[in-house]
Design an enzyme around this catalytic site. Structure first.
Site, mmCIF file in Angstrom:
data_model
loop_
_atom_site.group_PDB
_atom_site.id
_atom_site.type_symbol
_atom_site.label_atom_id
_atom_site.label_comp_id
_atom_site.label_asym_id
_atom_site.label_seq_id
_atom_site.Cartn_x
_atom_site.Cartn_y
_atom_site.Cartn_z
ATOM 1 N N SER A 144 0.853 -1.185 0.000
ATOM 2 C CA SER A 144 0.000 0.000 0.000
ATOM 3 C C SER A 144 0.900 1.250 0.000
ATOM 4 C CB SER A 144 -0.953 -0.038 1.191
ATOM 5 O OG SER A 144 -2.021 0.852 1.015
ATOM 6 N N ARG A 214 -12.431 6.954 8.260
ATOM 7 C CA ARG A 214 -12.025 5.551 8.387
ATOM 8 C C ARG A 214 -13.117 4.610 7.881
ATOM 9 N NH1 ARG A 214 -7.245 2.868 8.554
ATOM 10 N NH2 ARG A 214 -7.335 1.012 9.852
ATOM 11 N N ASP A 312 -8.726 -6.700 -4.801
ATOM 12 C CA ASP A 312 -8.397 -5.375 -4.284
ATOM 13 C C ASP A 312 -9.246 -4.309 -4.973
ATOM 14 O OD1 ASP A 312 -7.202 -3.052 -3.288
ATOM 15 O OD2 ASP A 312 -5.176 -3.863 -3.434
ATOM 16 N N HIS A 342 -7.920 -5.525 -0.365
ATOM 17 C CA HIS A 342 -6.622 -4.857 -0.236
ATOM 18 C C HIS A 342 -5.826 -5.324 0.978
ATOM 19 C CE1 HIS A 342 -3.717 -1.612 -0.722
ATOM 20 N NE2 HIS A 342 -3.940 -1.208 0.526
ATOM 21 N N ASP A 343 -6.496 -5.517 2.101
ATOM 22 C CA ASP A 343 -5.805 -5.901 3.340
ATOM 23 C C ASP A 343 -5.257 -7.321 3.323
ATOM 24 O OD1 ASP A 343 -6.016 -3.499 4.616
ATOM 25 O OD2 ASP A 343 -7.600 -4.094 6.003
#
Length: 381
Positions: A144, A214, A312, A342-343
């Site tokens: 990232s 967030r 992602d 993505h994580d």
């Protein structure tokens, strides 16, 4: 030659003096925080065993915690073999100089902290390594925002890097990425408690705005399939989101989950740093001033492994395919297959173990640019 490092796992701070940003602003008295694991072996000016790990946007220098499945004795990044170093990025809030840091003229930096780029973070890290007395590292790895830093390392300072592993990032921020990240910035800067970034001496900070940012961001970090499989349209226990009127405390389960993610970040991260680092990602573009993306990527001669995630949303896999097609020295291309999104590079322990062991094995089989130059009789590269 020897290299003096702090005790293993201990947070340490290195003063790097004044740092000049790419846009021409001087930041005096800059400090970079870091931690290390494993003993240093080799030559600080030549071949050695240092793996420089780069964290993501809200990460910190404690890589042995947030990447615990792959860093440690006997693990893929084996600290019995390698010396793993992880810094806290310039602009963050975990020990390195950022908006929440004390300003030399008094108070916090706040709105006085300048906008920075990925290149600034790498250049500051280069000054940090200079202060350590380390002129070369075995490899740089990151995902990232950490992947963007890793990629810039291979272009800005290739003479210092033998190998690189770039995970879950692109050659530049896309318009979609800038758009979704700007929505997060707006959530924070429109919070009445933002005070233009100078909220540090106020009773309250922009907690609501940071939590909202967030919630937006977390939906891009996880996969649509995973979120839907986990929550679907279920109501949060004890709540009813299908009542006659909309009510803030009558939520779907996914809303409760995202609220929880927002609260967790507010408890551990600074809103000013979140704005600074998100803007840093918006400015990510390896082609800027280098003749465009493909020319810049082709100029990279550091053997580089590219890793992407098939689900992602934030950095779609086609962006890693673009990197693999255009890098000047592709070491390998790997895909993480996961519903997580993505994580996945932080979550999929088994797959990351396999991928990083493959990376380490390839570095042992493939000559670095330094090795190749020495074998060819060309020592000045």
């Amino acid at each position: 030659m020897s290299l003096t490092l702090p005790p293993e796992g201990e947070l340490h701070h290195v003063a790097i003096g004044t740092f000049s940003t790419e846009a021409g602003v001087d930041i005096p008295d800059v400090t970079i925080a870091f931690q290390r694991w494993g003993e240093f072996r080799g030559n600080p000016s030549g071949s050695n065993n240092v793996l420089l790990v780069e964290h993501a946007l809200t990460g910190d220098s404690n890589a042995a915690d947030w990447w615990c499945e792959v860093i440690g004795p006997g693990k893929a990044l084996d600290t019995d073999t390698f010396c793993v170093i992880c810094t806290n990025a310039l602009g963050s809030c975990y020990g390195s100089t950022g908006p929440a840091s004390e300003h030399p003229d008094g108070g916090r930096w706040g709105s006085r902290f300048p906008a920075i780029s990925i290149r600034d973070q790498v250049a500051a890290e280069r000054q940090f390594l200079d202060r350590l007395g380390l002129e070369r590292v075995r490899a740089v790895l990151g995902g990232s925002m950490g992947g963007a830093r890793t990629l810039e390392w291979t272009i800005m300072f290739p003479e210092m890097v033998d190998y690189a592993c770039v995970l879950a990032v692109s050659a530049r921020s896309s318009a979609w990425q800038i758009g979704i990240q700007t929505a997060q910035l707006s959530a924070i800067t429109r919070d009445p408690d933002w005070y233009g970034g100078d909220y540090y001496d106020k009773p309250n900070g922009p907690s609501a705005g940071l939590a909202a940012a967030r919630r937006i961001a977390h939906l891009t970090y996880r996969g649509e399939l995973e979120i839907d499989e986990r929550f679907g349209t279920a109501a949060q226990a004890g709540e009813n989101p299908l009542g006659p009127y909309r009510c803030e405390n009558q939520r779907f389960a996914v809303q409760s989950y995202l609220d929880h993610q927002g609260i967790k970040l507010v408890e551990r991260f600074d809103a000013g740093s979140y704005v600074t680092l998100t803007e840093t990602l918006n400015r990510h573009d390896v082609g800027r001033g280098r003749g465009g993306l493909n020319k810049a990527l082709a100029s990279s001669k550091v053997p580089t492994m590219i890793v992407g995630v098939d689900t992602d949303i934030l950095y779609p896999y086609h962006q890693q395919e673009h990197l693999s097609r255009n890098l000047g020295n592709l070491l390998a291309m790997s895909k993480l297959s996961s519903p997580v999104g993505h994580d996945a590079f932080l979550v999929e322990a088994r797959q990351m173990d396999i991928i990083l062991r493959k990376f380490i094995a390839l570095t042992e089989q493939t000559p670095s640019p330094h090795d190749f130059a020495a074998r060819s009789g060309a020592y000045d590269i």
